[in-house]
Enzyme design. Structure first.
Site, PDB file in Angstrom:
ATOM      1  N   GLU A 119       0.975  -1.237  -0.077  1.00 20.14           N
ATOM      2  CA  GLU A 119      -0.108   0.107  -0.026  1.00 20.14           C
ATOM      3  C   GLU A 119       0.871   1.139  -0.112  1.00 20.14           C
ATOM      4  O   GLU A 119       0.734   2.197  -0.789  1.00 20.14           O
ATOM      5  CB  GLU A 119      -0.916  -0.016   1.354  1.00 20.14           C
ATOM      6  N   GLU A 139      -3.469  -9.839   3.243  1.00 23.67           N
ATOM      7  CA  GLU A 139      -4.306  -9.703   4.172  1.00 23.67           C
ATOM      8  C   GLU A 139      -5.403 -10.638   4.692  1.00 23.67           C
ATOM      9  O   GLU A 139      -5.842 -11.138   5.898  1.00 23.67           O
ATOM     10  CB  GLU A 139      -4.862  -8.239   4.422  1.00 23.67           C
TER      11      GLU A 139
END
Length: 258
Positions: A119, A139
């Site tokens: 990210e 994730e």
């Protein structure tokens, strides 16, 4: 010159050409993003954003095992709803500080880059990876969704590819990452520093105002309807000629041709 900008987890250097480098340090072998690391990096980025002499920012970790292995799973494992929102808000602020940094940001990416690390990389403008790079958003495998700047993925690599990586959590090697558009360039690990330096030098050699203009336009174009983005850029083109940079660079180009 730059000592006052450094923090415990963020070493800052600015060279004579205006190339600033932030190195993540003392964050385990994979430059893991825990709250203290995130806070120090954010402060360093915000301080550098005020420095007019900065022409380009390079973000790197310590060592070549990885750029950023992800967010600190030991810290995340004990979060509750409110502390989870506070944690991810800190990472959001760091990624936003990089995405809106006034000059181009280059991510130096050897080895692993996962989750919150990817990210952060996606919030940078240029991602230069080594041929041993392994990128992913795993994730979902540990019970959390990919959030914040994972939202950049559809516009960077398309909806179908984004769905694959976020739903499967599978890891892309360097060749796949390049083909998908997750990284800008892949070079052998031994050449990574030279290529990062080459691109940073290239950007630092351009007129400083035009580079800041172009970075700002890239952000505006993400938000604006296409017709507005095209129309508004007419005025930006005109403003460039108030800086003196086009006249200077075009004259030297014409003189070289002669």
């Amino acid at each position: 010159m730059s000592e006052n900008l450094s923090h415990h987890h963020a070493a800052v250097d600015i060279d004579a050409r205006g190339i600033a480098t932030i190195t993540i340090r003392q964050a385990k072998s994979l430059n893991i993003l825990g709250t203290p690391v995130i806070a120090d990096l954010t402060h360093a980025v915000q301080a550098l954003a005020e420095r007019k002499e900065v022409r380009v920012l390079v973000v790197r970790g310590t060592g070549d095992k990885g750029f950023i292995g992800g967010a600190d799973i030991n810290e995340m494992a004990v979060l509750q709803r409110d502390t989870a929102e506070a944690f991810i808000s800190g990472l959001r602020d760091l990624c936003d500080a990089l995405r809106h940094f006034p000059v181009p940001v280059i991510a130096r990416m050897p080895g692993w880059c996962l989750g919150g690390g990817l990210e952060l990389a996606l919030a940078c403008d240029l991602r230069i990876a080594a041929d041993d790079a392994k990128l992913g958003m795993p994730e979902v495998k540990v019970g959390i969704p990919s959030v914040i700047h994972a939202a950049l993925m559809p516009r960077l690599i398309g909806n179908a590819r984004t769905a694959w990586y976020l739903l499967t959590g599978e890891i892309a090697d360097a060749a796949e990452s390049l083909a998908a558009g997750l990284v800008s360039r892949v070079v052998p690990l031994a050449e990574l520093d030279a290529e990062v330096a080459r691109v940073a030098d290239l950007l630092a050699g351009f007129g400083p105002q035009v580079v800041r203009q172009q970075k700002r336009l890239l952000r505006e174009w993400e938000e604006a309807p296409l017709d507005d983005a095209i129309e508004n850029s007419v005025a930006e083109f005109g403003r460039a000629f108030e800086t003196g940079e086009p006249q200077q660079h075009m004259a030297s180009f014409i003189n070289r041709k002669r």
